[in-house]
Design a protein around this motif. Structure first.
Motif, PDB file in Angstrom:
ATOM      1  N   THR A 115     -13.781  -9.467 -14.367  1.00  0.00           N
ATOM      2  CA  THR A 115     -14.226 -10.789 -13.937  1.00  0.00           C
ATOM      3  C   THR A 115     -15.735 -10.734 -13.696  1.00  0.00           C
ATOM      4  OG1 THR A 115     -13.686 -12.687 -12.522  1.00  0.00           O
ATOM      5  CG2 THR A 115     -13.760 -10.539 -11.430  1.00  0.00           C
ATOM      6  N   GLY A 142     -22.326 -15.157 -12.034  1.00  0.00           N
ATOM      7  CA  GLY A 142     -23.706 -15.397 -12.461  1.00  0.00           C
ATOM      8  C   GLY A 142     -24.578 -15.549 -11.222  1.00  0.00           C
ATOM      9  N   ILE A 171      -8.454 -11.119 -17.787  1.00  0.00           N
ATOM     10  CA  ILE A 171      -9.614 -11.764 -17.154  1.00  0.00           C
ATOM     11  C   ILE A 171      -9.178 -12.920 -16.249  1.00  0.00           C
ATOM     12  CG2 ILE A 171     -11.825 -12.930 -17.581  1.00  0.00           C
ATOM     13  CD1 ILE A 171     -11.711 -11.738 -20.447  1.00  0.00           C
ATOM     14  N   PRO A 172      -9.280 -12.765 -14.921  1.00  0.00           N
ATOM     15  CA  PRO A 172      -9.058 -13.905 -14.040  1.00  0.00           C
ATOM     16  C   PRO A 172     -10.381 -14.660 -13.847  1.00  0.00           C
ATOM     17  CG  PRO A 172      -8.725 -11.782 -12.894  1.00  0.00           C
ATOM     18  CD  PRO A 172      -9.464 -11.509 -14.159  1.00  0.00           C
ATOM     19  N   TYR A 210     -16.210 -18.882 -23.365  1.00  0.00           N
ATOM     20  CA  TYR A 210     -16.668 -17.526 -23.700  1.00  0.00           C
ATOM     21  C   TYR A 210     -15.526 -16.694 -24.268  1.00  0.00           C
ATOM     22  CZ  TYR A 210     -21.014 -18.220 -21.103  1.00  0.00           C
ATOM     23  OH  TYR A 210     -22.241 -18.676 -20.678  1.00  0.00           O
ATOM     24  N   THR A 229      -7.743 -23.503 -11.377  1.00  0.00           N
ATOM     25  CA  THR A 229      -8.283 -24.858 -11.243  1.00  0.00           C
ATOM     26  C   THR A 229      -9.598 -24.742 -10.459  1.00  0.00           C
ATOM     27  OG1 THR A 229      -7.108 -25.112  -9.158  1.00  0.00           O
ATOM     28  CG2 THR A 229      -5.970 -25.873 -11.142  1.00  0.00           C
ATOM     29  N   LYS A 255     -16.625 -29.937  -9.523  1.00  0.00           N
ATOM     30  CA  LYS A 255     -16.283 -28.701  -8.806  1.00  0.00           C
ATOM     31  C   LYS A 255     -17.337 -28.445  -7.738  1.00  0.00           C
ATOM     32  CE  LYS A 255     -18.786 -25.535 -11.827  1.00  0.00           C
ATOM     33  NZ  LYS A 255     -18.867 -24.253 -12.468  1.00  0.00           N
TER      34      LYS A 255
HETATM   35  P1  TYM Z   1     -20.205 -18.299 -11.850  1.00  0.00           P
HETATM   36  O1  TYM Z   1     -21.149 -17.508 -11.037  1.00  0.00           O
HETATM   37  O2  TYM Z   1     -20.543 -19.691 -12.194  1.00  0.00           O
HETATM   38  O3  TYM Z   1     -18.810 -18.300 -11.144  1.00  0.00           O
HETATM   39  C1  TYM Z   1     -18.183 -17.101 -10.713  1.00  0.00           C
HETATM   40  C2  TYM Z   1     -16.668 -17.271 -10.788  1.00  0.00           C
HETATM   41  O4  TYM Z   1     -16.272 -18.348  -9.950  1.00  0.00           O
HETATM   42  C3  TYM Z   1     -15.596 -19.330 -10.698  1.00  0.00           C
HETATM   43  N1  TYM Z   1     -15.982 -20.620 -10.095  1.00  0.00           N
HETATM   44  C4  TYM Z   1     -15.105 -21.384  -9.428  1.00  0.00           C
HETATM   45  N2  TYM Z   1     -13.790 -21.228  -9.208  1.00  0.00           N
HETATM   46  C5  TYM Z   1     -13.144 -22.194  -8.528  1.00  0.00           C
HETATM   47  N3  TYM Z   1     -13.785 -23.308  -8.050  1.00  0.00           N
HETATM   48  C6  TYM Z   1     -15.113 -23.500  -8.246  1.00  0.00           C
HETATM   49  N4  TYM Z   1     -15.718 -24.578  -7.753  1.00  0.00           N
HETATM   50  C7  TYM Z   1     -15.832 -22.505  -8.974  1.00  0.00           C
HETATM   51  N5  TYM Z   1     -17.128 -22.366  -9.354  1.00  0.00           N
HETATM   52  C8  TYM Z   1     -17.190 -21.196 -10.034  1.00  0.00           C
HETATM   53  C9  TYM Z   1     -16.051 -19.146 -12.146  1.00  0.00           C
HETATM   54  O5  TYM Z   1     -15.106 -19.613 -13.072  1.00  0.00           O
HETATM   55  C10 TYM Z   1     -16.176 -17.643 -12.194  1.00  0.00           C
HETATM   56  O6  TYM Z   1     -14.908 -17.048 -12.405  1.00  0.00           O
HETATM   57  N6  TYM Z   1     -20.962 -16.650 -16.578  1.00  0.00           N
HETATM   58  C11 TYM Z   1     -20.212 -16.420 -15.341  1.00  0.00           C
HETATM   59  C12 TYM Z   1     -20.246 -14.973 -14.886  1.00  0.00           C
HETATM   60  C13 TYM Z   1     -19.263 -14.100 -15.616  1.00  0.00           C
HETATM   61  C14 TYM Z   1     -17.841 -14.183 -15.557  1.00  0.00           C
HETATM   62  C15 TYM Z   1     -17.362 -13.152 -16.421  1.00  0.00           C
HETATM   63  C16 TYM Z   1     -16.967 -15.013 -14.852  1.00  0.00           C
HETATM   64  C17 TYM Z   1     -19.573 -13.082 -16.465  1.00  0.00           C
HETATM   65  N7  TYM Z   1     -18.421 -12.498 -16.948  1.00  0.00           N
HETATM   66  C18 TYM Z   1     -15.994 -12.955 -16.575  1.00  0.00           C
HETATM   67  C19 TYM Z   1     -15.608 -14.804 -15.017  1.00  0.00           C
HETATM   68  C20 TYM Z   1     -15.116 -13.787 -15.884  1.00  0.00           C
HETATM   69  C21 TYM Z   1     -20.766 -17.317 -14.236  1.00  0.00           C
HETATM   70  O7  TYM Z   1     -21.884 -17.760 -14.259  1.00  0.00           O
HETATM   71  O8  TYM Z   1     -19.852 -17.499 -13.184  1.00  0.00           O
END
Ligand code: TYM
Length: 474
Positions: free
Chosen positions: A164, A167, A311-312, A320, A342, A353
């Motif tokens: 997981t 960013g 991948i959760p 992606y 969700t 979100k």
């Molecule tokens: P990022 O930093 O935007 O978000 C990190 C993780 O949190 C989830 N997420 C949420 N889940 C529930 N409710 C929300 N409001 C909410 N906002 C964000 C995102 O889905 C993520 O799982 N590019 C990615 C970083 C990354 C990544 C991965 C994430 C790199 N490899 C593999 C998941 C799996 C990013 O910017 O996530």
């Protein structure tokens, strides 16, 4: 009342929609400052969201106040940008016109994933020999790809690993970010498997107005919050792209393989990139894809390329991994499996979100008990009626009530949650009382997190982030 009935943007040019959007943003601000009628504010916000969706569809770009559309606009042609009236869900934007939030059943059909149904939850419980996490019981993780294959393999004594990420765009993560990490920690505990966590400091440098140093610093700060979720250092490798990419030829070899097998046209279609996006953005998806393949981590998997990855993440990251799954067989690797959650909604309502870029929409992991109380009381969108008399008579609407939605994520006791639902719907429970329950639930969760984070030293971060063998033999 605003002029929001009908489709206000049909036939408009990008610049015209941009101007309309800016005016509508001003209108929402004015209504809020004047403490206008809630219905008027809601209607104005709905129009704002709709215009944002139309703008993205027409230009392939996200609306940014003060940044008019560039000349090279393209029509984004699939997945994330959607059919008329559909919700917009991609790694950068989540918006819907419905106060109940994204229509997740429709999203499953559009993204081509599978629903996590009761049969799958039962199967997971059977395999792990314990009760499923509340996120599974309550459909918070609602969609998957190939989870049955992962369970088949696991039952045949074949291991898999978890991947997981985060960013690191700012110092403080919000409560929504905890969702995938809380769930990943549970998966690590029940399956006893390795976990890799990618911190995409490179991604945030490319997308945001931040320096490389900022992004690297945020990566370390965010790593502390992630470690505070309780991950086992002997089973977890956390890495920053800016550090690990340069030190791992195996990782970079996979990035290049992926880059060779995905065309510019494909990423334009999947992510809506335009000719004016920098080339760093265009090639970045390969970097988020690479950790899905076990030989990107030779120190953990002993150079094996066949260990399945699960991948959760929230479903915004799926583009992606649609790309990753498409490319995997062409470069001789297994497709990663996914579990999608969700979205934890913004305080103002489930139309978007919770997002760190809007401070008032979020409860941060750094908030004090007082700040949590104030934010919930001031901003959390209520499904209650306008007067106590009306509320007692007709009851509140839990389907749009943000305080109730947050409790569905964080309150452990199913029976207590059901009683709250019934009492609020019947009018026995008032909005203020419901909000207090949420405040009482969130405050200790955040305080405990802050306590645990304080215990995380620079040395511990270094340990987690050092490439090394974990407690598993491959
Ligand atoms: P990022 O930093 O935007 O978000 C990190 C993780 O949190 C989830 N997420 C949420 N889940 C529930 N409710 C929300 N409001 C909410 N906002 C964000 C995102 O889905 C993520 O799982 N590019 C990615 C970083 C990354 C990544 C991965 C994430 C790199 N490899 C593999 C998941 C799996 C990013 O910017 O996530």
């Amino acid at each position: 009342m605003t002029d929001c009935e009908g489709d206000g943007s049909v036939g408009l040019t990008p610049v015209e929609i941009y101007e309309k959007l800016s005016a509508q943003g001003d209108q929402v601000r004015v209504l809020k400052t004047q403490k206008a009628d809630k219905a008027d504010i809601d209607t104005a916000v709905q129009l704002l969201l709709k215009l944002k969706v139309d703008y993205k569809k027409l230009t392939g770009q996200d609306y940014k106040a003060g940044c008019p559309p560039t000349d090279n606009v393209v029509q984004s042609d699939n997945g994330p940008a959607s059919e008329e009236g559909d919700d917009l869900v991609d790694p950068w934007t989540v918006s819907t016109n419905s106060a109940k939030g994204v229509d997740y059943d429709k999203l499953i059909v559009r993204f081509g994933s599978s629903k996590i149904d009761q049969e799958l939850v039962d199967r997971i419980e059977k395999v792990i020999g314990q009760r499923a996490h509340r996120f599974l019981r309550r459909g918070k993780f609602f969609s998957h790809r190939d989870m049955n294959l992962v369970l088949d393999a696991y039952e045949n004594k074949k291991s898999f690993y978890l991947y997981t990420g985060r960013g690191p765009s700012s110092q403080a993560m919000h409560v929504g970010h905890l969702i995938p990490f809380i769930f990943t920690k549970w998966l690590q505990d029940v399956f006893d498997i390795p976990l890799v966590i990618q911190l995409t400091d490179d991604e945030k440098y490319l997308w945001k107005d931040l320096t490389l140093e900022d992004c690297q610093r945020f990566a370390v700060e965010n790593a502390k919050d992630i470690i505070a979720c309780g991950f086992d250092v002997n089973k977890t490798f956390i890495f920053s792209d800016l550090e690990y990419m340069g030190s791992s030829p195996s990782f970079y070899r996979n990035v290049v393989k992926i880059q060779k097998h995905v065309t510019f046209n494909q990423v334009k279609g999947i992510f809506g990139f335009t000719d004016s996006d920098c080339i760093g953005k265009i090639s970045f998806p390969a970097i988020q894809a690479a950790p899905s393949f076990s030989n990107s981590f030779p120190q953990i998997f002993n150079d094996r390329k066949d260990v399945t990855c699960l991948i959760p993440c929230a479903i915004d990251q799926d583009p992606y991994f649609r790309m990753t799954r498409d490319v995997a067989p062409r470069i001789g690797y297994p497709k990663p499996a996914l579990l999608h959650s969700t979205f934890f909604p913004a305080l103002q309502g489930a139309q978007t979100k919770m997002s760190a870029s809007d401070a008032n929409s979020s409860i941060f992991l750094t908030d004090t008990p007082k700040q949590i109380k104030t934010k919930v009381n001031k901003y959390a969108f209520s499904g209650g009626k306008d007067t106590i008399e009306e509320h007692r008579k007709h009851g509140g609407n839990t389907e749009v009530d943000v305080a109730f939605m947050y409790l569905t994520f964080f309150l452990e006791d199913d029976e207590q949650l059901e009683k709250i639902r019934q009492d609020y719907s019947s009018g026995a429970l008032l909005t203020g009382e419901l909000k207090k329950m949420l405040i009482d639930t969130l405050q200790p969760i955040i305080s405990t997190h802050q306590e645990r984070r304080k215990q995380v030293t620079e040395d511990m971060v270094k340990q987690f982030m050092t490439p090394r063998k974990l407690d598993f033999n491959y």
